[in-house]
Design a protein around this motif. Structure first.
Motif, PDB file in Angstrom:
ATOM      1  N   PRO A 122     -11.917  -2.980  41.979  1.00 59.98           N
ATOM      2  CA  PRO A 122     -11.486  -2.881  43.256  1.00 59.98           C
ATOM      3  C   PRO A 122      -9.895  -2.625  43.203  1.00 59.98           C
ATOM      4  N   THR A 123      -9.084  -3.228  41.979  1.00 64.03           N
ATOM      5  CA  THR A 123      -7.845  -3.261  42.112  1.00 64.03           C
ATOM      6  C   THR A 123      -7.285  -2.195  41.413  1.00 64.03           C
ATOM      7  N   MET A 124      -7.585  -1.966  39.991  1.00 64.36           N
ATOM      8  CA  MET A 124      -6.666  -0.934  39.240  1.00 64.36           C
ATOM      9  C   MET A 124      -6.818   0.504  39.926  1.00 64.36           C
ATOM     10  N   THR A 125      -8.018   1.037  40.071  1.00 58.95           N
ATOM     11  CA  THR A 125      -7.930   2.348  40.621  1.00 58.95           C
ATOM     12  C   THR A 125      -7.217   2.461  42.178  1.00 58.95           C
ATOM     13  N   LYS A 126      -7.103   1.214  42.781  1.00 53.46           N
ATOM     14  CA  LYS A 126      -6.774   1.161  44.106  1.00 53.46           C
ATOM     15  C   LYS A 126      -5.103   1.344  44.137  1.00 53.46           C
ATOM     16  N   VAL A 127      -4.473   0.535  43.058  1.00 50.31           N
ATOM     17  CA  VAL A 127      -3.271   0.583  42.831  1.00 50.31           C
ATOM     18  C   VAL A 127      -2.733   1.941  42.434  1.00 50.31           C
ATOM     19  N   SER A 128      -3.537   2.621  41.509  1.00 52.22           N
ATOM     20  CA  SER A 128      -3.059   3.894  41.199  1.00 52.22           C
ATOM     21  C   SER A 128      -3.010   4.914  42.430  1.00 52.22           C
ATOM     22  N   ALA A 129      -3.904   4.657  43.308  1.00 49.06           N
ATOM     23  CA  ALA A 129      -4.299   5.495  44.384  1.00 49.06           C
ATOM     24  C   ALA A 129      -2.873   5.225  45.300  1.00 49.06           C
ATOM     25  N   TYR A 130      -2.533   4.188  45.308  1.00 56.07           N
ATOM     26  CA  TYR A 130      -1.310   3.765  45.922  1.00 56.07           C
ATOM     27  C   TYR A 130      -0.083   4.258  45.455  1.00 56.07           C
ATOM     28  N   VAL A 131      -0.136   4.327  44.070  1.00 58.28           N
ATOM     29  CA  VAL A 131       1.280   4.999  43.473  1.00 58.28           C
ATOM     30  C   VAL A 131       1.135   6.509  43.760  1.00 58.28           C
ATOM     31  N   PHE A 132      -0.076   6.962  44.037  1.00 61.36           N
ATOM     32  CA  PHE A 132      -0.199   8.406  44.166  1.00 61.36           C
ATOM     33  C   PHE A 132       0.289   8.650  45.656  1.00 61.36           C
ATOM     34  N   PHE A 133       0.044   8.045  46.537  1.00 56.64           N
ATOM     35  CA  PHE A 133       0.804   7.832  47.821  1.00 56.64           C
ATOM     36  C   PHE A 133       2.239   7.921  47.942  1.00 56.64           C
ATOM     37  N   ARG A 134       2.695   6.893  47.030  1.00 61.33           N
ATOM     38  CA  ARG A 134       4.181   6.664  46.799  1.00 61.33           C
ATOM     39  C   ARG A 134       4.833   7.791  46.481  1.00 61.33           C
ATOM     40  N   ILE A 135       4.038   8.664  45.443  1.00 58.45           N
ATOM     41  CA  ILE A 135       4.941   9.408  44.639  1.00 58.45           C
ATOM     42  C   ILE A 135       5.123  10.877  45.627  1.00 58.45           C
ATOM     43  N   ILE A 136       3.952  11.128  45.961  1.00 56.37           N
ATOM     44  CA  ILE A 136       3.643  12.334  47.109  1.00 56.37           C
ATOM     45  C   ILE A 136       4.504  12.348  48.259  1.00 56.37           C
ATOM     46  N   LEU A 137       4.557  10.877  48.836  1.00 54.71           N
ATOM     47  CA  LEU A 137       5.164  10.665  50.236  1.00 54.71           C
ATOM     48  C   LEU A 137       6.724  10.451  49.881  1.00 54.71           C
ATOM     49  N   SER A 138       6.962   9.434  49.133  1.00 57.61           N
ATOM     50  CA  SER A 138       8.418   9.071  49.186  1.00 57.61           C
ATOM     51  C   SER A 138       8.998   8.988  47.941  1.00 57.61           C
ATOM     52  N   VAL A 139       8.806   9.610  46.897  1.00 61.28           N
ATOM     53  CA  VAL A 139       9.550  10.086  45.784  1.00 61.28           C
ATOM     54  C   VAL A 139      10.117  11.490  46.036  1.00 61.28           C
ATOM     55  N   PHE A 140       8.673  12.367  46.090  1.00 61.48           N
ATOM     56  CA  PHE A 140       9.002  13.509  46.719  1.00 61.48           C
ATOM     57  C   PHE A 140       8.997  13.695  48.079  1.00 61.48           C
ATOM     58  N   ASN A 141       9.456  14.553  48.852  1.00 62.20           N
ATOM     59  CA  ASN A 141       9.200  14.758  50.263  1.00 62.20           C
ATOM     60  C   ASN A 141       7.646  15.398  50.553  1.00 62.20           C
ATOM     61  N   PRO A 142       7.212  15.059  51.625  1.00 59.11           N
ATOM     62  CA  PRO A 142       5.850  15.559  51.862  1.00 59.11           C
ATOM     63  C   PRO A 142       6.214  17.173  52.043  1.00 59.11           C
ATOM     64  N   GLN A 143       7.210  17.585  52.490  1.00 59.57           N
ATOM     65  CA  GLN A 143       7.371  19.060  52.602  1.00 59.57           C
ATOM     66  C   GLN A 143       7.217  19.637  51.174  1.00 59.57           C
ATOM     67  N   PHE A 144       7.830  19.137  50.201  1.00 58.85           N
ATOM     68  CA  PHE A 144       7.688  19.771  48.699  1.00 58.85           C
ATOM     69  C   PHE A 144       6.334  19.520  48.469  1.00 58.85           C
ATOM     70  N   SER A 145       5.746  18.386  48.535  1.00 61.00           N
ATOM     71  CA  SER A 145       4.226  18.204  48.043  1.00 61.00           C
ATOM     72  C   SER A 145       3.341  19.212  48.758  1.00 61.00           C
ATOM     73  N   TRP A 146       3.508  19.517  50.002  1.00 62.99           N
ATOM     74  CA  TRP A 146       2.554  20.330  50.695  1.00 62.99           C
ATOM     75  C   TRP A 146       2.775  21.766  50.873  1.00 62.99           C
TER      76      TRP A 146
END
Lengths: 503, 100
Positions: A250-274
């Motif tokens: 329940p924890t390790m893959t969820k944390v990685s999924a959160y990191v995925f959110f973070r990289i796509i949404l707040s490190v790169f802009n959504p405009q870039f990622s999409w």
């Protein structure tokens, strides 16, 4: 005191993990209680962090007062505040319920080392969630991988090979992530997430940034077991000690999924990622194939831990699908699914741990009539299974509902069909077990050989010990709570992840 | 004066060799060497950037990466040693065949 809360979540565990093996040399039993106390205080600190975030906005915590480009910055906002509490709550419950199982499965001489690594694993997951620095993230990612390699290798026969495969794939994945970090450093000279978010838009069409983005996706995808990169996951979950499967599923893959959110949404802009690169289209297809693949493979499994592992691959597909839909409902559905799946999968693995501890049963065919033996545990199993299938009012229904709304508002009819179809497949593999549990009479393992005539004798109730049962019931209550209070969770925490101006 | 891009090209080539080695080779020791090569390729990138930007960050990162690489090799080889004691081979294919 409240200002220091983000640091406390990590520091308490770090210091204890150092002392556990030393004190454990004198008294082996003390290792468990020390770890439990540390995790409890870390959980309190996580709650204090979330409370501060909700009352007075995101926290920017600087370790030792060093300013961001040089020092480590912890940034806790609404999304990761929630994830931190989720991770530390599930770790706490897992630790409570794991005591007996660890005593049964791990040799006594290894207890202090086991609990020390266990604390380091939880600490690194919390660190990955809270950090605001790309390189610091790499360090925590490696700490979590290294501890997980060691813990998985402590398992039964076959665990060594599973762990070895994970070492190779995990190291390759971490190297990919690190090269991504290196390229961002070439292009910007900074690795602070907030800094990067400001600097990057000016150079979005540079090829270095494209490459870095691709490397991040592959590195994190490997860590979270995204479909074509999931090869390590089923073996690792199956052969690890039950307590470790229960912690990392329940924890390790969820944390990685959160990191995925973070990289796509707040490190790169959504405009870039999409928009600049069509990452969303590619991820949508990968997620769709992963959802169906995981479900079909889960149907084919006989070992319950392996079945749950494949079902995890399918559920990770849902979370990635939520990100890749690139609209409001999709994002909220994906983020809510992190919570609902963490509770459901944690509950299921705890139940499996209790069943293995009590009866040694792992094969799905042997679950016959288990409801007479362990009525409360099996009731919780049904609830968790309903959440995985998506039956209202469990948490799984609401996260899937938002995802379906996301596919509809994006006009991705094929993906709507994929989600509905996968729910059917989930129903197939969970009802197969529920049918065994409730509608076939119990034939004990001992007299399985000569069980030709129907056994209708009354089986004595042999419920899991209270230390295991209570966490299971709390998790089951958590599944219902996430479902019933989903609008509150979204208003309080998740609505802030949706970028402004997104439909 | 060697341009900084030259370092990046060399490190990219080293990284690719590392990836190919880690994926295709069946000897466990060689696989570990390939993974070390990938990490060191990244180290080269970081150091070259650091000296190009006249900042000390990259060099600091390299120390962390070296520590992590050492820890990784230690854990990996420890697991591998346990497997070797049980099966008496270092070929990865044979581990898969003998599984069970």
């Amino acid at each position: 005191m409240m200002q220091q809360a983000p640091a406390f979540t990590i520091v308490i565990l770090l210091l204890t993990s150092f002392w556990v093996p030393i004190i454990g040399m004198i008294k082996k039993e003390s290792a468990y209680y020390l770890s439990l106390i540390a995790i409890f205080f870390s959980f309190l600190a996580a709650c204090a962090t979330l409370y501060t975030v909700i009352t007075s906005g995101p926290i920017h915590y600087r370790m030792g007062g060093w300013p961001p480009p040089w020092g480590i910055e912890f940034v806790v906002d609404y999304l990761n505040g929630g994830v931190v509490v989720l991770i530390s709550l599930i770790s706490l419950l897992t630790t409570i319920s794991a005591k007996k199982s660890v005593e049964q499965e791990i040799h006594r001489s290894k207890w202090p080392l086991f609990w020390s690594l266990y604390l380091l694993l939880i600490l690194s997951l919390l660190g990955m969630t809270e950090t605001g620095d790309m390189f610091n993230m790499y360090v925590y990612l490696e700490v979590s991988s290294l501890t997980a390699y060691g813990l998985i290798a402590m398992g039964e026969r076959g665990a060594l090979l599973a762990s070895f495969n994970y070492v190779i794939l995990g190291s390759v994945g971490a190297s990919f992530y690190l090269l991504g970090v290196g390229y961002l450093y070439i292009a910007t000279g900074s690795l602070n997430m907030a800094d990067l978010n400001k600097i990057l838009p000016a150079i979005y069409h540079s090829k270095v940034i494209f490459t870095a983005f691709a490397f991040f996706i592959v590195g994190i995808g490997l860590k979270m077991g995204l479909f074509p990169l999931h090869m390590w996951l089923p073996d690792a979950y199956t052969h690890a000690p039950s307590a470790i499967s229960t912690l990392i599923a329940p924890t390790m893959t969820k944390v990685s999924a959160y990191v995925f959110f973070r990289i796509i949404l707040s490190v790169f802009n959504p405009q870039f990622s999409w928009e600049v690169i069509p990452a969303a289209t590619l991820l949508r297809w990968i997620a769709a194939v992963g959802i169906i693949y995981g479900s079909i493979m889960a149907i084919a499994q006989k070992d319950i831990k392996r079945m749950l592992a494949y079902s995890s691959i399918s559920q990770i597909g849902y979370i990635v699908l939520g990100i890749a839909l690139a609209n409001q409902m999709g994002l909220i559905g994906g983020a809510l699914h992190i919570f609902s799946h963490a509770f459901a999968k944690g509950c299921l693995f705890m139940i499996v741990m209790a069943v293995i501890y009590k009866t040694g049963i792992r094969n799905i065919d042997d679950f016959k009539g288990l409801n007479k033996k362990m009525p409360f545990t099996m009731a919780a199993f049904c609830l968790a299974a309903f959440s995985m299938i998506g039956v209202p009012p469990t948490a799984g229904f609401f996260s899937k509902w938002y995802l379906v709304l996301g596919t509809v508002s994006g006009r991705h009819w094929f993906l709507t069909a994929v989600i509905l179809m996968s729910s059917l497949l989930n129903a197939v593999y969970f009802f197969r077990i529920i049918e065994k549990i409730y509608f076939s009479s119990f034939v004990g393992l001992v007299n399985g050989g000569h069980g030709h005539h129907e056994h209708h004798e009354v089986v004595a109730v042999a419920e899991a010990p209270l230390g295991m049962l209570v966490p299971i019931l709390i998790m089951a209550a958590g599944i219902l709570a996430v479902g019933l209070f989903n609008t509150q969770i979204i208003h309080l925490l998740l609505q802030f992840i949706v970028p402004k101006g997104l439909a | 004066m060697i341009p900084v891009q030259a370092y990046f090209v060399v490190s990219a080539i080293l990284f690719i060799i590392g990836v190919i080695g880690a994926i295709t080779r069946r000897n466990a020791i060689v696989v570990f060497m390939s993974i070390e090569m990938m990490l060191n390729a990244v180290n080269l990138t970081l150091i070259a950037t650091s000296s190009y930007l006249h900042s000390i960050d990259g060099v600091m990162f390299v120390f962390f990466v070296m520590t992590v690489a050492a820890a990784e090799a230690a854990v990996g080889l420890a697991i591998f040693l346990m497997m070797y004691r049980k099966k008496d081979t270092i070929k990865l294919d044979e581990f898969n065949l003998l599984k069970g």
